[in-house]
Design a protein around this motif. Structure first.
Motif, mmCIF file in Angstrom:
data_model
loop_
_atom_site.group_PDB
_atom_site.id
_atom_site.type_symbol
_atom_site.label_atom_id
_atom_site.label_comp_id
_atom_site.label_asym_id
_atom_site.label_seq_id
_atom_site.Cartn_x
_atom_site.Cartn_y
_atom_site.Cartn_z
ATOM 1 N N LYS A 68 -35.394 -4.720 -12.763
ATOM 2 C CA LYS A 68 -36.240 -4.531 -13.943
ATOM 3 C C LYS A 68 -35.491 -3.790 -15.043
ATOM 4 O O LYS A 68 -35.630 -4.098 -16.225
ATOM 5 C CB LYS A 68 -37.529 -3.794 -13.563
ATOM 6 C CG LYS A 68 -38.394 -4.559 -12.584
ATOM 7 C CD LYS A 68 -38.792 -5.909 -13.156
ATOM 8 C CE LYS A 68 -39.696 -6.679 -12.219
ATOM 9 N NZ LYS A 68 -40.258 -7.872 -12.857
ATOM 10 N N ILE A 69 -34.671 -2.802 -14.670
ATOM 11 C CA ILE A 69 -33.879 -2.066 -15.659
ATOM 12 C C ILE A 69 -32.820 -2.985 -16.266
ATOM 13 O O ILE A 69 -32.604 -2.976 -17.481
ATOM 14 C CB ILE A 69 -33.249 -0.818 -15.021
ATOM 15 C CG1 ILE A 69 -34.344 0.185 -14.646
ATOM 16 C CG2 ILE A 69 -32.222 -0.179 -15.968
ATOM 17 C CD1 ILE A 69 -33.869 1.332 -13.772
ATOM 18 N N ALA A 70 -32.163 -3.804 -15.439
ATOM 19 C CA ALA A 70 -31.147 -4.730 -15.944
ATOM 20 C C ALA A 70 -31.744 -5.690 -16.967
ATOM 21 O O ALA A 70 -31.088 -6.049 -17.944
ATOM 22 C CB ALA A 70 -30.524 -5.508 -14.787
ATOM 23 N N THR A 76 -36.249 -9.703 -24.980
ATOM 24 C CA THR A 76 -37.092 -8.919 -25.875
ATOM 25 C C THR A 76 -37.534 -7.635 -25.184
ATOM 26 O O THR A 76 -37.438 -7.507 -23.969
ATOM 27 C CB THR A 76 -38.350 -9.722 -26.277
ATOM 28 O OG1 THR A 76 -39.080 -10.056 -25.097
ATOM 29 C CG2 THR A 76 -37.981 -10.991 -27.020
ATOM 30 N N ASN A 77 -38.037 -6.696 -25.961
ATOM 31 C CA ASN A 77 -38.583 -5.463 -25.411
ATOM 32 C C ASN A 77 -39.864 -5.830 -24.675
ATOM 33 O O ASN A 77 -40.862 -6.184 -25.275
ATOM 34 C CB ASN A 77 -38.857 -4.465 -26.539
ATOM 35 C CG ASN A 77 -39.334 -3.124 -26.026
ATOM 36 O OD1 ASN A 77 -39.657 -2.973 -24.852
ATOM 37 N ND2 ASN A 77 -39.368 -2.157 -26.908
ATOM 38 N N ASN A 78 -39.808 -5.757 -23.362
ATOM 39 C CA ASN A 78 -40.897 -6.253 -22.524
ATOM 40 C C ASN A 78 -41.478 -5.091 -21.720
ATOM 41 O O ASN A 78 -40.869 -4.626 -20.764
ATOM 42 C CB ASN A 78 -40.347 -7.348 -21.607
ATOM 43 C CG ASN A 78 -41.376 -7.925 -20.691
ATOM 44 O OD1 ASN A 78 -42.564 -7.661 -20.820
ATOM 45 N ND2 ASN A 78 -40.932 -8.716 -19.747
ATOM 46 N N ALA A 79 -42.660 -4.639 -22.113
ATOM 47 C CA ALA A 79 -43.288 -3.506 -21.431
ATOM 48 C C ALA A 79 -43.536 -3.798 -19.957
ATOM 49 O O ALA A 79 -43.537 -2.882 -19.135
ATOM 50 C CB ALA A 79 -44.605 -3.142 -22.120
ATOM 51 N N ASP A 80 -43.723 -5.059 -19.596
ATOM 52 C CA ASP A 80 -43.959 -5.402 -18.191
ATOM 53 C C ASP A 80 -42.787 -4.987 -17.303
ATOM 54 O O ASP A 80 -42.997 -4.559 -16.168
ATOM 55 C CB ASP A 80 -44.215 -6.899 -18.031
ATOM 56 C CG ASP A 80 -45.603 -7.301 -18.472
ATOM 57 O OD1 ASP A 80 -46.453 -6.405 -18.667
ATOM 58 O OD2 ASP A 80 -45.837 -8.503 -18.621
ATOM 59 N N ASP A 81 -41.554 -5.117 -17.805
ATOM 60 C CA ASP A 81 -40.405 -4.707 -17.007
ATOM 61 C C ASP A 81 -40.457 -3.213 -16.705
ATOM 62 O O ASP A 81 -40.157 -2.785 -15.589
ATOM 63 C CB ASP A 81 -39.087 -5.050 -17.705
ATOM 64 C CG ASP A 81 -38.761 -6.534 -17.618
ATOM 65 O OD1 ASP A 81 -39.224 -7.195 -16.673
ATOM 66 O OD2 ASP A 81 -38.038 -7.022 -18.499
ATOM 67 N N LEU A 82 -40.839 -2.423 -17.688
ATOM 68 C CA LEU A 82 -40.922 -0.977 -17.479
ATOM 69 C C LEU A 82 -42.044 -0.629 -16.511
ATOM 70 O O LEU A 82 -41.869 0.201 -15.611
ATOM 71 C CB LEU A 82 -41.108 -0.257 -18.813
ATOM 72 C CG LEU A 82 -39.976 -0.436 -19.818
ATOM 73 C CD1 LEU A 82 -40.314 0.258 -21.131
ATOM 74 C CD2 LEU A 82 -38.660 0.067 -19.262
ATOM 75 N N ALA A 85 -40.950 -1.601 -13.072
ATOM 76 C CA ALA A 85 -39.965 -0.635 -12.559
ATOM 77 C C ALA A 85 -40.678 0.612 -12.040
ATOM 78 O O ALA A 85 -40.353 1.110 -10.954
ATOM 79 C CB ALA A 85 -38.958 -0.272 -13.653
ATOM 80 N N ILE A 86 -41.654 1.091 -12.786
ATOM 81 C CA ILE A 86 -42.429 2.260 -12.348
ATOM 82 C C ILE A 86 -43.144 1.941 -11.039
ATOM 83 O O ILE A 86 -43.161 2.748 -10.108
ATOM 84 C CB ILE A 86 -43.425 2.695 -13.445
ATOM 85 C CG1 ILE A 86 -42.666 3.259 -14.645
ATOM 86 C CG2 ILE A 86 -44.437 3.701 -12.908
ATOM 87 C CD1 ILE A 86 -43.518 3.403 -15.896
ATOM 88 N N GLY A 87 -43.712 0.748 -10.951
ATOM 89 C CA GLY A 87 -44.398 0.336 -9.735
ATOM 90 C C GLY A 87 -43.454 0.288 -8.541
ATOM 91 O O GLY A 87 -43.791 0.761 -7.445
ATOM 92 N N TYR A 88 -42.264 -0.254 -8.745
ATOM 93 C CA TYR A 88 -41.293 -0.303 -7.650
ATOM 94 C C TYR A 88 -40.835 1.093 -7.246
ATOM 95 O O TYR A 88 -40.633 1.371 -6.058
ATOM 96 C CB TYR A 88 -40.088 -1.175 -8.015
ATOM 97 C CG TYR A 88 -40.356 -2.647 -7.835
ATOM 98 C CD1 TYR A 88 -40.631 -3.179 -6.578
ATOM 99 C CD2 TYR A 88 -40.324 -3.521 -8.912
ATOM 100 C CE1 TYR A 88 -40.879 -4.533 -6.405
ATOM 101 C CE2 TYR A 88 -40.566 -4.872 -8.756
ATOM 102 C CZ TYR A 88 -40.843 -5.373 -7.502
ATOM 103 O OH TYR A 88 -41.091 -6.714 -7.325
#
Length: 97
Positions: A68-70, A76-82, A85-88
């Motif tokens: 998710k960090i990679a 694009t700036n994708n809040a879902d990735d952040l 990542a928090i969930g993981y």
């Protein structure tokens, strides 16, 4: 997702192409994205205590966080990735050895 039962191969392939295209718009060019993930994962694997030990569920959570960090390095700036990542990381905390 599919109207036919079972779905036709052409429909499945078309749906897969559409998904790949939409993901590339969000996450960036697929070769760059996957190369970035490989770099992050290789760095993790090279620095872990026993490089030959099988991965455990805690480490899988950490590596998925790195995925998710990679992804933040292209696309694009994708809040879902952040959020993912928090969930993981929360899962890693729960599954730590």
């Amino acid at each position: 997702m599919f109207d036919e039962d079972p779905p036709l191969a052409d429909k499945i392939l078309q749906t897969a192409r559409e998904i790949l295209h939409s993901r590339e718009v969000v996450h960036g060019e697929k070769h760059l994205n996957v190369s970035n993930i490989a770099r992050f994962w290789n760095a993790y694997l090279e620095t872990r205590g026993n490089v030959n030990a099988p991965l455990n569920k805690f480490e899988v959570c950490l590596m998925m966080t790195l995925l998710k960090i990679a992804r933040t390095q292209s696309g694009t700036n994708n809040a879902d990735d952040l959020l993912d990542a928090i969930g993981y990381l929360a899962m890693a905390h729960e599954m730590r050895p």
